[in-house]
Scaffold this active site. Structure first.
Site, PDB file in Angstrom:
ATOM      1  N   LYS A  41       2.986   6.960   4.747  1.00  0.00           N
ATOM      2  CA  LYS A  41       2.446   5.558   4.572  1.00  0.00           C
ATOM      3  C   LYS A  41       1.845   4.731   5.714  1.00  0.00           C
ATOM      4  O   LYS A  41       1.500   3.664   5.568  1.00  0.00           O
ATOM      5  CB  LYS A  41       3.154   4.591   3.566  1.00  0.00           C
ATOM      6  CG  LYS A  41       3.612   5.118   2.036  1.00  0.00           C
ATOM      7  CD  LYS A  41       4.144   4.168   1.320  1.00  0.00           C
ATOM      8  CE  LYS A  41       5.595   3.803   1.434  1.00  0.00           C
ATOM      9  NZ  LYS A  41       6.102   2.950   0.266  1.00  0.00           N
ATOM     10  N   ARG A  74      14.634  -2.905  -7.316  1.00  0.00           N
ATOM     11  CA  ARG A  74      12.870  -3.068  -7.613  1.00  0.00           C
ATOM     12  C   ARG A  74      12.837  -3.083  -9.030  1.00  0.00           C
ATOM     13  O   ARG A  74      13.384  -2.280  -9.884  1.00  0.00           O
ATOM     14  CB  ARG A  74      12.412  -1.647  -7.111  1.00  0.00           C
ATOM     15  CG  ARG A  74      12.603  -1.339  -5.362  1.00  0.00           C
ATOM     16  CD  ARG A  74      12.192  -2.491  -4.476  1.00  0.00           C
ATOM     17  NE  ARG A  74      10.748  -2.530  -4.618  1.00  0.00           N
ATOM     18  CZ  ARG A  74      10.044  -1.759  -3.794  1.00  0.00           C
ATOM     19  NH1 ARG A  74      10.559  -0.661  -3.034  1.00  0.00           N
ATOM     20  NH2 ARG A  74       8.719  -1.815  -3.932  1.00  0.00           N
ATOM     21  N   PRO A  90       0.856  -1.109   0.107  1.00  0.00           N
ATOM     22  CA  PRO A  90      -0.164  -0.046   0.152  1.00  0.00           C
ATOM     23  C   PRO A  90       0.669   1.059   0.011  1.00  0.00           C
ATOM     24  O   PRO A  90       1.813   1.316   0.795  1.00  0.00           O
ATOM     25  CB  PRO A  90      -0.751  -0.219   1.436  1.00  0.00           C
ATOM     26  CG  PRO A  90       0.094  -0.922   2.320  1.00  0.00           C
ATOM     27  CD  PRO A  90       0.930  -1.839   1.251  1.00  0.00           C
ATOM     28  N   GLU A  91       0.565   2.235  -0.840  1.00  0.00           N
ATOM     29  CA  GLU A  91       1.179   3.604  -1.110  1.00  0.00           C
ATOM     30  C   GLU A  91       0.177   4.380  -0.452  1.00  0.00           C
ATOM     31  O   GLU A  91      -0.653   4.180  -0.143  1.00  0.00           O
ATOM     32  CB  GLU A  91       1.842   3.618  -2.257  1.00  0.00           C
ATOM     33  CG  GLU A  91       2.677   2.400  -2.712  1.00  0.00           C
ATOM     34  CD  GLU A  91       3.109   2.502  -4.157  1.00  0.00           C
ATOM     35  OE1 GLU A  91       3.534   3.677  -4.606  1.00  0.00           O
ATOM     36  OE2 GLU A  91       3.259   1.423  -4.778  1.00  0.00           O
ATOM     37  N   HIS A 119      -5.010 -15.141  10.505  1.00  0.00           N
ATOM     38  CA  HIS A 119      -4.109 -13.785  10.201  1.00  0.00           C
ATOM     39  C   HIS A 119      -4.695 -12.599  10.810  1.00  0.00           C
ATOM     40  O   HIS A 119      -4.325 -11.301  10.389  1.00  0.00           O
ATOM     41  CB  HIS A 119      -4.043 -13.580   8.667  1.00  0.00           C
ATOM     42  CG  HIS A 119      -3.402 -14.734   7.927  1.00  0.00           C
ATOM     43  ND1 HIS A 119      -2.123 -15.354   8.436  1.00  0.00           N
ATOM     44  CD2 HIS A 119      -3.890 -15.489   6.763  1.00  0.00           C
ATOM     45  CE1 HIS A 119      -1.926 -16.199   7.418  1.00  0.00           C
ATOM     46  NE2 HIS A 119      -2.743 -16.579   6.682  1.00  0.00           N
TER      47      HIS A 119
END
Ligand SMILES: [Zn+2]
Length: 274
Positions: free
Chosen positions: A57, A260, A2-3, A95
């Site tokens: 973030k 990346r 997530p950004e 989870h």
């Protein structure tokens, strides 16, 4: 991961639901989710939520006590808010590492399959400084960004990924930002500094559109009701290697930059040399 648009979607969603509610109980099912040095989760019980905001973030849930719960979703973290504690089969307990029961019987649940996320409770104050994150693209000026880029000796891509320099951008939105600004990801940061205002306006334009689309779901990201974002349909280069550039028809290329996977159009984004 997530950004900024995904975290903004979550934080603004929670900001519509949580303020005015108090924490009835705070349960951690795994202690290692809580960062070392944090206050214990039990301290939240009885506290009233005053506001929710995004910091880079990260998500900060602030309480009337002056304290805040800071949540970082890591790679696979999810915050799911259920107005009623219904037994929805979409949200099993596997989870699920933390849950806040709130005063109106709703629940805020934290799920994280891979557990790279973390949370901590802090006295509040300047959370950005605490986390060591810089200004985000909506806060920083193009002059400030130009100075940062000019003073560094690295590729523009690696600088834009560095949360301590500029917060909120990750691999997806850096690739999209550089495509929008027509800048090659391997461009040296000092050379790219000349185009800081172009980079910043590209970042802001893409982030705003992605926030409107409620973020990008490649795999794990969900908003607080469990729904996916839709910006993945609007990506121009990320994940599109081998496909045609929508602007010029060339093939999008994937290379490795700063460890990346990096996507760009070699025709629209020529390498600039200072
Ligand atoms: Zn192109």
């Amino acid at each position: 991961l997530p950004e900024l648009p995904e975290i903004e979607t979550i934080a603004s969603g929670l900001a519509r639901c949580l303020p005015g509610l108090s924490v009835r109980s705070a349960i951690l099912r795994r202690d290692d989710i809580l960062r070392r040095g944090s206050l214990k989760a039990k301290v939240l019980e009885g506290w009233l939520v005053s506001s929710v905001e995004r910091v880079g973030k990260n998500i900060a849930i602030r309480f009337g006590s002056g304290y805040a719960l800071v949540v970082n979703l890591g790679m696979t973290g999810r915050l799911i808010y259920k107005p009623f504690s219904a037994k929805d089969p979409r949200f099993p307990r596997s989870h699920m590492h933390a849950v806040l029961h709130l005063s109106d019987d709703s629940e805020l649940r934290y799920y994280d399959a891979r557990r790279f996320g973390f949370m901590y409770i802090t006295q509040g104050g300047d959370i950005a400084t605490e986390l060591g994150v810089g200004k985000d693209p909506f806060e920083i000026t193009s002059k400030e960004l130009a100075e940062i880029l000019a003073s560094r000796n690295a590729t523009v891509k690696s600088i834009l990924l560095n949360q301590s320099v500029i917060a909120g951008l990750g691999n997806i939105y850096v690739d999209e930002t550089l495509f929008g600004a027509r800048i090659h990801p391997l461009t040296g940061s000092s050379e790219a500094g000349k185009y800081a205002s172009l980079i910043l306006s590209s970042a802001r334009r893409i982030l705003k559109r992605a926030i409107k689309a409620r973020g990008t779901t490649i795999r794990d990201y969900r908003s607080i009701d469990g729904s996916s974002g839709t910006f993945q349909r609007s990506l121009k280069v990320y994940g599109r290697q081998g496909k045609e550039c929508e602007r010029c028809g060339s093939n999008i290329v994937k290379i490795n930059v700063a460890g990346r996977g990096t996507h760009f159009c070699p025709n629209c984004q020529p390498l600039l040399r200072g």
